[in-house]
Write a protein that holds these residues in place. Structure first.
Motif, PDB file in Angstrom:
ATOM      1  N   GLY A  53      51.205  43.830  31.417  1.00 13.00           N
ATOM      2  CA  GLY A  53      51.298  42.306  30.935  1.00 13.00           C
ATOM      3  C   GLY A  53      51.552  41.272  32.131  1.00 13.00           C
ATOM      4  N   TRP A  54      51.565  41.930  33.199  1.00  8.63           N
ATOM      5  CA  TRP A  54      51.808  40.943  34.158  1.00  8.63           C
ATOM      6  C   TRP A  54      50.464  40.231  34.865  1.00  8.63           C
ATOM      7  CZ3 TRP A  54      55.784  43.886  34.255  1.00  8.63           C
ATOM      8  CH2 TRP A  54      56.987  43.268  34.561  1.00  8.63           C
ATOM      9  N   LYS A  55      50.152  39.038  34.937  1.00  8.07           N
ATOM     10  CA  LYS A  55      49.001  38.419  35.403  1.00  8.07           C
ATOM     11  C   LYS A  55      48.603  38.726  36.639  1.00  8.07           C
ATOM     12  CE  LYS A  55      49.943  34.647  32.026  1.00  8.07           C
ATOM     13  NZ  LYS A  55      50.629  33.335  31.861  1.00  8.07           N
ATOM     14  N   ALA A  56      47.257  38.414  37.007  1.00  2.00           N
ATOM     15  CA  ALA A  56      46.831  38.853  38.500  1.00  2.00           C
ATOM     16  C   ALA A  56      47.514  37.986  39.608  1.00  2.00           C
ATOM     17  CB  ALA A  56      45.456  38.615  38.361  1.00  2.00           C
ATOM     18  N   ASN A  57      47.786  36.646  39.152  1.00  2.00           N
ATOM     19  CA  ASN A  57      48.257  35.817  40.259  1.00  2.00           C
ATOM     20  C   ASN A  57      49.998  36.060  40.349  1.00  2.00           C
ATOM     21  OD1 ASN A  57      49.346  34.700  37.614  1.00  2.00           O
ATOM     22  ND2 ASN A  57      49.034  32.641  38.165  1.00  2.00           N
ATOM     23  N   GLU A  58      50.565  36.913  39.425  1.00  2.00           N
ATOM     24  CA  GLU A  58      51.854  37.467  39.537  1.00  2.00           C
ATOM     25  C   GLU A  58      52.158  38.591  40.230  1.00  2.00           C
ATOM     26  OE1 GLU A  58      53.397  35.635  35.347  1.00  2.00           O
ATOM     27  OE2 GLU A  58      52.593  37.662  35.311  1.00  2.00           O
ATOM     28  N   VAL A  59      51.179  39.446  40.739  1.00  2.00           N
ATOM     29  CA  VAL A  59      51.346  40.699  41.555  1.00  2.00           C
ATOM     30  C   VAL A  59      50.228  40.748  42.735  1.00  2.00           C
ATOM     31  CG1 VAL A  59      51.945  42.195  39.665  1.00  2.00           C
ATOM     32  CG2 VAL A  59      49.719  41.914  39.997  1.00  2.00           C
ATOM     33  N   ARG A 109      47.869  39.455  52.042  1.00  2.00           N
ATOM     34  CA  ARG A 109      48.102  40.029  50.613  1.00  2.00           C
ATOM     35  C   ARG A 109      46.863  39.898  50.004  1.00  2.00           C
ATOM     36  NH1 ARG A 109      51.100  35.200  47.199  1.00  2.00           N
ATOM     37  NH2 ARG A 109      49.919  33.229  48.058  1.00  2.00           N
ATOM     38  N   PHE A 110      46.634  40.781  48.711  1.00  2.00           N
ATOM     39  CA  PHE A 110      45.364  40.577  47.866  1.00  2.00           C
ATOM     40  C   PHE A 110      45.658  41.154  46.879  1.00  2.00           C
ATOM     41  CE2 PHE A 110      45.208  44.639  50.070  1.00  2.00           C
ATOM     42  CZ  PHE A 110      44.875  45.619  49.299  1.00  2.00           C
ATOM     43  N   ASN A 111      45.014  40.542  45.933  1.00  2.00           N
ATOM     44  CA  ASN A 111      44.809  41.101  44.255  1.00  2.00           C
ATOM     45  C   ASN A 111      43.230  41.179  43.960  1.00  2.00           C
ATOM     46  OD1 ASN A 111      44.472  38.486  43.596  1.00  2.00           O
ATOM     47  ND2 ASN A 111      46.693  38.109  43.087  1.00  2.00           N
ATOM     48  N   GLU A 112      43.319  41.246  42.809  1.00  2.00           N
ATOM     49  CA  GLU A 112      41.887  40.950  42.060  1.00  2.00           C
ATOM     50  C   GLU A 112      40.960  39.802  42.346  1.00  2.00           C
ATOM     51  OE1 GLU A 112      42.516  41.221  37.465  1.00  2.00           O
ATOM     52  OE2 GLU A 112      43.631  42.454  38.687  1.00  2.00           O
ATOM     53  N   THR A 113      41.694  38.805  42.359  1.00  2.00           N
ATOM     54  CA  THR A 113      41.280  37.589  42.651  1.00  2.00           C
ATOM     55  C   THR A 113      40.896  37.006  43.879  1.00  2.00           C
ATOM     56  OG1 THR A 113      43.216  36.276  42.619  1.00  2.00           O
ATOM     57  CG2 THR A 113      42.297  36.737  40.493  1.00  2.00           C
ATOM     58  N   GLY A 114      41.443  37.806  45.132  1.00  2.00           N
ATOM     59  CA  GLY A 114      41.450  37.239  46.571  1.00  2.00           C
ATOM     60  C   GLY A 114      42.144  37.875  47.488  1.00  2.00           C
TER      61      GLY A 114
END
Length: 118
Positions: A53-59, A109-114
């Motif tokens: 349930g964590w959003k992409a901008n939270e991890v 840092r990175f995640n699925e959005t950039g």
């Protein structure tokens, strides 16, 4: 999302012996392997938190220096705090601001959005 979920996912993934691996494993490959390194631990935790349930901008996956060695770890935001999910952290997850100050020098840092450099 809750602190209990963060802690449980961190402990569930941290069960494997550490062994350096040049590959970036998928969660399936991580599950099938008897060992893992920081990349495998971090990616598995990232996907587990997203499913929980964590959003992409939270991890965010962070890459940097840990005691003179390249290292990767996960930081998850929960309410007003950001917590580190790392190989050595078990039941009490450290706050990112303290961990970064004492143990880890972040590079990017990175995640699925950039991604973003520090």
């Amino acid at each position: 999302p809750s602190y209990a979920t963060l802690s449980a996912i961190n402990m569930e993934v941290n069960f494997k012996p550490y062994k350096i691996n040049p590959n970036w494993p998928t969660p399936k490959e991580f599950a099938a392997s008897p060992t893992a390194d920081c990349k495998g631990f971090t990616l598995s935790k990232y996907y587990a938190l997203r499913r929980a349930g964590w959003k992409a901008n939270e991890v965010n996956i962070w890459s940097g220096d840990y005691q003179g060695r390249s290292h990767m770890l996960l930081v998850a935001k929960l309410e007003a705090n950001s917590y580190v999910l790392d190989i050595g952290s078990e039941s009490n997850l450290p706050l990112a601001k303290d961990y970064f100050y004492h143990n880890f020098v972040p590079s990017y840092r990175f995640n699925e959005t950039g991604w973003e450099t520090r």
